[in-house]
Every structure is written in C-alpha cells, then in structure tokens.
Design a protein around this motif. Structure first.
Motif, mmCIF file in Angstrom:
data_model
loop_
_atom_site.group_PDB
_atom_site.id
_atom_site.type_symbol
_atom_site.label_atom_id
_atom_site.label_comp_id
_atom_site.label_asym_id
_atom_site.label_seq_id
_atom_site.Cartn_x
_atom_site.Cartn_y
_atom_site.Cartn_z
ATOM 1 N N PHE A 1 0.876 -1.268 0.058
ATOM 2 C CA PHE A 1 -0.109 -0.116 -0.173
ATOM 3 C C PHE A 1 0.882 1.498 -0.096
ATOM 4 C CE2 PHE A 1 -2.600 3.347 1.884
ATOM 5 C CZ PHE A 1 -3.679 3.144 1.216
ATOM 6 N N ASN A 2 0.749 1.968 -0.936
ATOM 7 C CA ASN A 2 1.579 3.148 -1.058
ATOM 8 C C ASN A 2 0.638 4.401 -0.858
ATOM 9 O OD1 ASN A 2 3.044 5.476 -2.274
ATOM 10 N ND2 ASN A 2 4.143 4.031 -3.353
ATOM 11 N N THR A 3 0.872 4.997 0.357
ATOM 12 C CA THR A 3 0.123 6.386 0.494
ATOM 13 C C THR A 3 0.529 7.325 -0.413
ATOM 14 O OG1 THR A 3 0.388 5.616 2.634
ATOM 15 C CG2 THR A 3 -0.400 8.018 2.600
ATOM 16 N N ALA A 4 1.493 7.649 -0.864
ATOM 17 C CA ALA A 4 1.954 8.791 -1.663
ATOM 18 C C ALA A 4 1.418 8.558 -3.061
ATOM 19 C CB ALA A 4 3.510 8.957 -1.724
ATOM 20 N N ALA A 5 1.320 7.387 -3.497
ATOM 21 C CA ALA A 5 0.552 7.014 -4.806
ATOM 22 C C ALA A 5 -1.023 7.343 -4.601
ATOM 23 C CB ALA A 5 0.880 5.597 -5.165
ATOM 24 N N ALA A 6 -1.490 6.693 -3.594
ATOM 25 C CA ALA A 6 -2.923 7.078 -3.198
ATOM 26 C C ALA A 6 -3.281 8.964 -3.459
ATOM 27 C CB ALA A 6 -3.474 6.460 -2.213
ATOM 28 N N GLN A 7 -2.342 9.468 -2.708
ATOM 29 C CA GLN A 7 -2.725 10.749 -2.498
ATOM 30 C C GLN A 7 -2.458 11.391 -4.018
ATOM 31 O OE1 GLN A 7 0.141 12.172 0.361
ATOM 32 N NE2 GLN A 7 -1.274 11.757 2.008
ATOM 33 N N LYS A 8 -1.676 11.043 -4.800
ATOM 34 C CA LYS A 8 -1.560 11.546 -6.016
ATOM 35 C C LYS A 8 -2.736 11.246 -6.750
ATOM 36 C CE LYS A 8 1.984 11.751 -9.769
ATOM 37 N NZ LYS A 8 3.221 11.036 -10.466
ATOM 38 N N LEU A 9 -3.141 9.946 -6.756
ATOM 39 C CA LEU A 9 -4.206 9.633 -7.515
ATOM 40 C C LEU A 9 -5.633 10.582 -7.406
ATOM 41 C CD1 LEU A 9 -5.542 7.483 -9.599
ATOM 42 C CD2 LEU A 9 -6.089 6.162 -7.710
ATOM 43 N N MET A 10 -5.433 10.633 -6.027
ATOM 44 C CA MET A 10 -6.968 11.756 -5.480
ATOM 45 C C MET A 10 -6.704 13.109 -6.002
ATOM 46 S SD MET A 10 -9.090 9.580 -4.042
ATOM 47 C CE MET A 10 -10.078 11.114 -3.337
ATOM 48 N N GLN A 11 -5.494 13.589 -6.185
ATOM 49 C CA GLN A 11 -5.288 14.820 -6.430
ATOM 50 C C GLN A 11 -5.370 14.612 -7.999
ATOM 51 O OE1 GLN A 11 -1.112 15.739 -5.257
ATOM 52 N NE2 GLN A 11 -1.484 16.287 -3.307
ATOM 53 N N ARG B 1 -7.602 13.004 -9.943
ATOM 54 C CA ARG B 1 -8.978 13.040 -9.864
ATOM 55 C C ARG B 1 -9.647 14.214 -9.646
ATOM 56 N NH1 ARG B 1 -10.518 7.326 -6.894
ATOM 57 N NH2 ARG B 1 -9.759 5.881 -8.516
ATOM 58 N N LYS B 2 -9.144 15.252 -8.607
ATOM 59 C CA LYS B 2 -9.723 16.476 -8.272
ATOM 60 C C LYS B 2 -9.317 17.724 -9.249
ATOM 61 C CE LYS B 2 -9.302 19.955 -4.606
ATOM 62 N NZ LYS B 2 -9.112 20.281 -3.426
ATOM 63 N N LYS B 3 -8.033 17.372 -9.950
ATOM 64 C CA LYS B 3 -7.760 18.294 -10.993
ATOM 65 C C LYS B 3 -8.567 18.161 -12.297
ATOM 66 C CE LYS B 3 -2.672 18.604 -9.345
ATOM 67 N NZ LYS B 3 -1.505 18.316 -9.714
ATOM 68 N N LYS B 4 -8.758 16.808 -12.503
ATOM 69 C CA LYS B 4 -9.723 16.506 -13.620
ATOM 70 C C LYS B 4 -11.198 17.065 -13.416
ATOM 71 C CE LYS B 4 -7.190 12.613 -15.491
ATOM 72 N NZ LYS B 4 -7.080 11.089 -15.794
ATOM 73 N N GLN B 5 -11.663 16.677 -12.226
ATOM 74 C CA GLN B 5 -12.989 17.352 -12.069
ATOM 75 C C GLN B 5 -12.968 18.883 -12.023
ATOM 76 O OE1 GLN B 5 -13.655 15.895 -8.125
ATOM 77 N NE2 GLN B 5 -14.181 13.889 -8.647
ATOM 78 N N GLU B 6 -11.853 19.605 -11.755
ATOM 79 C CA GLU B 6 -11.833 21.061 -11.918
ATOM 80 C C GLU B 6 -11.805 21.521 -13.202
ATOM 81 O OE1 GLU B 6 -8.248 22.017 -9.895
ATOM 82 O OE2 GLU B 6 -9.138 21.739 -7.735
ATOM 83 N N VAL B 7 -11.137 20.791 -14.116
ATOM 84 C CA VAL B 7 -10.974 21.038 -15.612
ATOM 85 C C VAL B 7 -12.309 20.820 -16.135
ATOM 86 C CG1 VAL B 7 -10.061 20.283 -17.831
ATOM 87 C CG2 VAL B 7 -8.569 20.479 -15.768
ATOM 88 N N MET B 8 -13.220 19.601 -15.895
ATOM 89 C CA MET B 8 -14.292 19.489 -16.489
ATOM 90 C C MET B 8 -15.742 20.631 -15.993
ATOM 91 S SD MET B 8 -13.898 17.140 -18.386
ATOM 92 C CE MET B 8 -15.924 17.141 -18.947
ATOM 93 N N GLN B 9 -15.264 21.055 -14.620
ATOM 94 C CA GLN B 9 -16.108 22.168 -14.002
ATOM 95 C C GLN B 9 -16.021 23.373 -14.855
ATOM 96 O OE1 GLN B 9 -15.242 22.265 -9.946
ATOM 97 N NE2 GLN B 9 -16.542 20.528 -9.468
ATOM 98 N N LEU B 10 -14.775 23.740 -15.117
ATOM 99 C CA LEU B 10 -14.241 25.104 -16.010
ATOM 100 C C LEU B 10 -14.923 24.833 -17.390
ATOM 101 C CD1 LEU B 10 -10.732 25.700 -14.771
ATOM 102 C CD2 LEU B 10 -12.754 26.933 -14.295
ATOM 103 N N PHE B 11 -14.691 23.540 -17.854
ATOM 104 C CA PHE B 11 -15.261 23.384 -19.364
ATOM 105 C C PHE B 11 -16.689 23.551 -19.577
ATOM 106 C CE2 PHE B 11 -16.536 20.512 -22.835
ATOM 107 C CZ PHE B 11 -16.019 20.977 -23.663
#
Length: 361
Positions: free
Chosen positions: A23-33, A35-45
C-alpha cells in the motif's frame, strides 16, 4: 461465560491491522489529486460551454499560470475547447499610445453588441521591465462596454514576450470562442514590435493613426503598412477634421506604393471619431466586406491554416526556451558562465556555445 478483566467493555478496540507493504500512501494521494484536478477542468469546461464569464476568467488565469500542474490542466482544458473553437472573426487593432485604442474599441464593441454579436476584447497591458508590474486598466477605460452582457474584457499583462503580446493570447482566443464569442478583438500595446505577432493570430488587421502628429510620414515605412487591411485616422473631430482628411489623402498615396496583397484586398483609409461615435459603422462595413471577400476566395481559411503553422513553430520555440532555462544543470552552468563574463574570462558567444552544448550532451 462472563466477560472479565479489561475486556468487559463492549467498546473495547482491538489493535489495528497493519497496512501491507504494497500500500503506497503517496501514490494514493497523487491519484486523488489527479482526480480532483480533472474534476476542476471539467467544471471549468462546463462553465465555458454555458457562457459563464467567471469560469472563462478562471480558465484564462489557469492557462496564464507558469506552474507545471496548472500547465497540465490548461493543456487538457484547451483540448476540450478546441472542437468548439475557430468559429469567430478575429480582429487585431494597433496604434501608438494615445491614439485612442480603448475609446475606439469601446465604441466598436458597443456597435457589435447592438447587432447581437458577442465580443471578447483581449487587451494587452505593457509590463514594466523593472518591476514586472502592469496597471491592467483597460476595464476602467471601457466603462460602458464592461457592463454589457454580450461583452467580455480581459486585460492581461504582456510579461516579457516580444512586443508586449501576452504569452497565452492564442490559447485565450480558443477559450473565448468555445464560450460562444463570435468576435475576438485583440488590442496590442502599440510599441511597434507586437504587430507581426498579432497579425499572425487575426483575420483582419486594423491600424489606428492620428492626424497632425507626424504619423503621415510613418505611413511611408514598410512593414506595418503592408500588414494593415484598413487604416483608420481617429480623433477626426473639432479642429482635427481638416487635418484628418489631409492625413487620409497622404495614407492613400502611401498605400499605392505597395504591391497587391495575397488576399487581393485593397486596403482602405477611413476617418472616425470614436469619442463622438462617428465613422464606427463605416469601419464595421469595411470589415464585413473584407470577411465576405476573403471567405469567397478561400483566402480566409488559407490564412487560418498559415496561422496554425506559425503557432506550431512559435510553440516549439517557447517550449524549448522554457525547458532550457528550467533545466537544473543549465541553471548551474549559467551562473558559472555569467561569473566568467563578469571577470572577462569569456565572451557571451563562447558562454552561449558552452550552455547549448551542455544541453545536447
């Protein structure tokens, strides 16, 4: 059998199970980040598609950012907007400081919105080479247009780009077109160096001039005159009316010295008073005539294709430059070479060669 000792409480917690090594905590956090960035892009679009000016402003701020994670988001956003772009008329307006560009653009913009056109004004403010600051005062100079629901004004600092054209103006055009703006007006700083860049991103290039300010002689110079599709002598009011008419004659003479344009368009010379809203309709009619003529001859699309090629080369140059200066090894070597130049132990040319060769290695 009863519960005895320290295990009497039903709320007693057993010791937690240790997480597996995999279990890689850093990898999980990066994955969540991500996803959040993609959601922000879709909201702007989604906001851009809906014509939300706030979302458009935030998106432009995003693409103007130099932060790596913002650049990645900007790339995704532009890719989403691209299919919705290329449906506008792009008009470049230039002229020396004091010629009345902001007043003219406001009068012209109000005329366009009165015809149910949606206008985006990309006004580039000069940045100080010392403080790197910029006033960004175009919204205050266009008091009426900024209140118009069918208008969007975006002042941007020119930064260190050649001639003061904002680094991300091309991408901003794409976002504005995706937001439904059918007329994009780009105002240059008017310092004499940015015209070529603006000409490379617009369909129609308008040159504003003043009468009685020595500008008539400037008309003899090549370059800017060859690029202009129409010359408008502004501030033709009051005592300046006669001088403006004389300037019109001089500019017409100068235009006859140049070879025919590839578009087969004959540049026109007009006079106007943006302050009194006089002659603005004539400018609109000339632009409409130009667009109709160049579309009919397919030159309009030809020029757009040439612009895309130019943008490709400019983007390559920009990314190479950014990559070069952000390279840690280059940063260190650059410090060394600058020190050697100060001590007169090398020349700028030799230092540049050393730096370039180090990137090749």
């Amino acid at each position: 059998m009863g519960i005895t000792g320290k295990n009497k409480s039903a709320l007693h917690e057993q010791e937690g199970i240790a997480q597996p090594d995999s279990f890689n905590t850093a990898a999980a956090q990066k994955l969540m980040q991500n996803r959040k960035k993609k959601q922000e892009v879709m909201q702007l679009f989604s906001g851009i598609q809906a014509g939300d000016k706030t979302a458009l402003s935030r998106s432009i701020t995003l693409i103007e950012s130099t932060a790596p994670h913002h650049q990645a988001q900007a790339k995704d956003l532009i890719a989403l907007c691209l299919p919705l772009a290329n449906k506008s008329q792009r008009i470049g307006i230039t002229g020396v400081p004091g010629v009345g560009k902001s007043t003219f653009i406001e009068a012209f913009g109000k005329l366009l919105t009165s015809k149910n056109r949606k206008v985006a004004v990309l006004a580039v403010d000069p940045s100080s080479s010392i403080s790197k600051g910029s006033i960004l005062g175009d919204k205050t100079r266009m008091e009426e247009l900024v209140k118009d629901d069918n208008a969007f004004i975006r002042p941007s600092a020119s930064g260190d780009s050649l001639g003061g054209v904002a680094r991300k103006t091309r991408e901003t055009i794409i976002l504005c077109e995706a937001a439904g703006f059918d007329t994009i007006v780009i105002e240059t700083v008017g310092v004499g160096q940015s015209e070529t860049t603006v000409h490379s991103m617009t369909d129609f290039f308008l040159l504003l001039k003043l009468a009685g300010a020595g500008d008539e002689l400037q008309g003899i110079k090549r370059g800017i005159m060859e690029m202009a599709d129409t010359i408008v002598i502004n501030k033709a009011d009051g005592e300046n009316v006669r001088a403006a008419k004389l300037a019109k004659v001089e500019f017409n003479r100068a235009l006859h010295l140049y070879p025919p344009k590839e578009s087969d368009w004959t540049p026109k010379t007009l006079t106007c008073s943006a302050l009194q809203n006089d002659g603005i309709q004539e400018v609109y009619d000339i632009i409409a005539q130009y667009i109709e003529q160049t579309r009919a001859s397919d030159y309009f699309q030809h020029k757009r294709n040439e612009q895309n090629k130019f943008w490709l080369l400019q983007t390559i140059e920009s990314q190479l430059k950014t990559g070069f200066y952000s390279n840690p090894k280059i940063k260190e070597e650059l410090k060394k070479q600058l020190k050697l130049i100060e001590e007169n132990k090398t020349t700028p040319f030799e230092a540049a060669e050393v730096l370039i060769k180090s990137t090749i290695k």
